[in-house]
Design a protein around this motif. Structure first.
Motif, PDB file in Angstrom:
ATOM      1  N   ASN A 225       1.949   4.169  -8.600  1.00 43.50           N
ATOM      2  CA  ASN A 225       1.731   4.989  -7.405  1.00 43.50           C
ATOM      3  C   ASN A 225       0.400   5.721  -7.494  1.00 43.50           C
ATOM      4  O   ASN A 225      -0.312   5.860  -6.500  1.00 43.50           O
ATOM      5  CB  ASN A 225       2.877   5.971  -7.203  1.00 43.50           C
ATOM      6  CG  ASN A 225       4.130   5.301  -6.678  1.00 43.50           C
ATOM      7  OD1 ASN A 225       4.071   4.226  -6.104  1.00 43.50           O
ATOM      8  ND2 ASN A 225       5.271   5.938  -6.905  1.00 43.50           N
ATOM      9  N   GLY A 226       0.054   6.182  -8.695  1.00 46.14           N
ATOM     10  CA  GLY A 226      -1.239   6.845  -8.895  1.00 46.14           C
ATOM     11  C   GLY A 226      -2.393   5.900  -8.647  1.00 46.14           C
ATOM     12  O   GLY A 226      -3.394   6.273  -8.009  1.00 46.14           O
ATOM     13  N   LEU A 227      -2.275   4.655  -9.128  1.00 45.97           N
ATOM     14  CA  LEU A 227      -3.320   3.661  -8.880  1.00 45.97           C
ATOM     15  C   LEU A 227      -3.441   3.348  -7.382  1.00 45.97           C
ATOM     16  O   LEU A 227      -4.534   3.202  -6.860  1.00 45.97           O
ATOM     17  CB  LEU A 227      -3.009   2.354  -9.637  1.00 45.97           C
ATOM     18  CG  LEU A 227      -3.193   2.373 -11.132  1.00 45.97           C
ATOM     19  CD1 LEU A 227      -2.772   1.034 -11.732  1.00 45.97           C
ATOM     20  CD2 LEU A 227      -4.633   2.672 -11.514  1.00 45.97           C
ATOM     21  N   LYS A 228      -2.298   3.252  -6.725  1.00 48.03           N
ATOM     22  CA  LYS A 228      -2.280   2.956  -5.285  1.00 48.03           C
ATOM     23  C   LYS A 228      -2.987   4.066  -4.511  1.00 48.03           C
ATOM     24  O   LYS A 228      -3.774   3.789  -3.597  1.00 48.03           O
ATOM     25  CB  LYS A 228      -0.832   2.805  -4.817  1.00 48.03           C
ATOM     26  CG  LYS A 228      -0.678   2.346  -3.409  1.00 48.03           C
ATOM     27  CD  LYS A 228       0.798   2.162  -3.095  1.00 48.03           C
ATOM     28  CE  LYS A 228       1.017   1.768  -1.665  1.00 48.03           C
ATOM     29  NZ  LYS A 228       2.452   1.630  -1.349  1.00 48.03           N
ATOM     30  N   GLU A 229      -2.720   5.309  -4.893  1.00 46.26           N
ATOM     31  CA  GLU A 229      -3.362   6.450  -4.225  1.00 46.26           C
ATOM     32  C   GLU A 229      -4.860   6.424  -4.455  1.00 46.26           C
ATOM     33  O   GLU A 229      -5.648   6.727  -3.537  1.00 46.26           O
ATOM     34  CB  GLU A 229      -2.743   7.762  -4.715  1.00 46.26           C
ATOM     35  CG  GLU A 229      -1.362   8.011  -4.188  1.00 46.26           C
ATOM     36  CD  GLU A 229      -0.731   9.269  -4.783  1.00 46.26           C
ATOM     37  OE1 GLU A 229      -1.448  10.072  -5.413  1.00 46.26           O
ATOM     38  OE2 GLU A 229       0.491   9.425  -4.594  1.00 46.26           O
ATOM     39  N   LYS A 230      -5.307   6.086  -5.657  1.00 46.49           N
ATOM     40  CA  LYS A 230      -6.747   6.006  -5.945  1.00 46.49           C
ATOM     41  C   LYS A 230      -7.414   4.939  -5.095  1.00 46.49           C
ATOM     42  O   LYS A 230      -8.542   5.109  -4.632  1.00 46.49           O
ATOM     43  CB  LYS A 230      -6.986   5.688  -7.422  1.00 46.49           C
ATOM     44  CG  LYS A 230      -6.863   6.853  -8.335  1.00 46.49           C
ATOM     45  CD  LYS A 230      -7.220   6.447  -9.746  1.00 46.49           C
ATOM     46  CE  LYS A 230      -7.114   7.620 -10.689  1.00 46.49           C
ATOM     47  NZ  LYS A 230      -7.429   7.231 -12.070  1.00 46.49           N
ATOM     48  N   ASN A 231      -6.724   3.817  -4.917  1.00 47.02           N
ATOM     49  CA  ASN A 231      -7.302   2.688  -4.159  1.00 47.02           C
ATOM     50  C   ASN A 231      -7.340   2.970  -2.663  1.00 47.02           C
ATOM     51  O   ASN A 231      -8.155   2.361  -1.945  1.00 47.02           O
ATOM     52  CB  ASN A 231      -6.529   1.390  -4.419  1.00 47.02           C
ATOM     53  CG  ASN A 231      -6.795   0.854  -5.797  1.00 47.02           C
ATOM     54  OD1 ASN A 231      -7.836   1.119  -6.385  1.00 47.02           O
ATOM     55  ND2 ASN A 231      -5.850   0.097  -6.337  1.00 47.02           N
TER      56      ASN A 231
END
Length: 107
Positions: free
Chosen positions: A99-105
């Motif tokens: 979820n953190g990676l998705k938010e960064k992207n």
């Protein structure tokens, strides 16, 4: 945890026998008929399950009725529960990371 329990349940026909016995105790002939196995083959599987402590035999007149013993399955469930909690925790952490990676992207 008893390795013999896992070994006994690893064979598909024995697992099918355990599934049948969840509903009710059954004689060898009925188990064999429901699983399309011959009686000697069924008896061998039942002997393995009995040696592993998963089933017990109750003589009734000239028949032998097989009944599931819940204790080994409860022990297995307890053992699996500790592993289940560990994997759930790891999956929760992985979900948070993804979820953190998705938010960064999306930024």
């Amino acid at each position: 945890m008893n390795v013999q329990t896992f070994s006994a349940l690893a064979e598909p026909n024995r697992l099918a026998i355990v599934d049948l016995l969840l509903d009710e105790p059954l004689p060898v002939g009925e188990i064999a008929g429901k699983l399309n196995l011959n009686q000697p083959q069924t008896s061998k599987h039942l002997r393995v399950l009995s040696e592993a402590g998963l089933v017990e035999v109750q003589p009734l007149a000239n028949r032998r009725i097989y009944k599931l013993r819940p204790e080994p399955l409860q022990e297995m469930d307890k053992w699996l529960d500790s592993h289940r909690r560990m994997w759930e925790s790891r999956m929760d952490r992985l979900e948070g990371y993804l979820n953190g990676l998705k938010e960064k992207n999306t930024e």
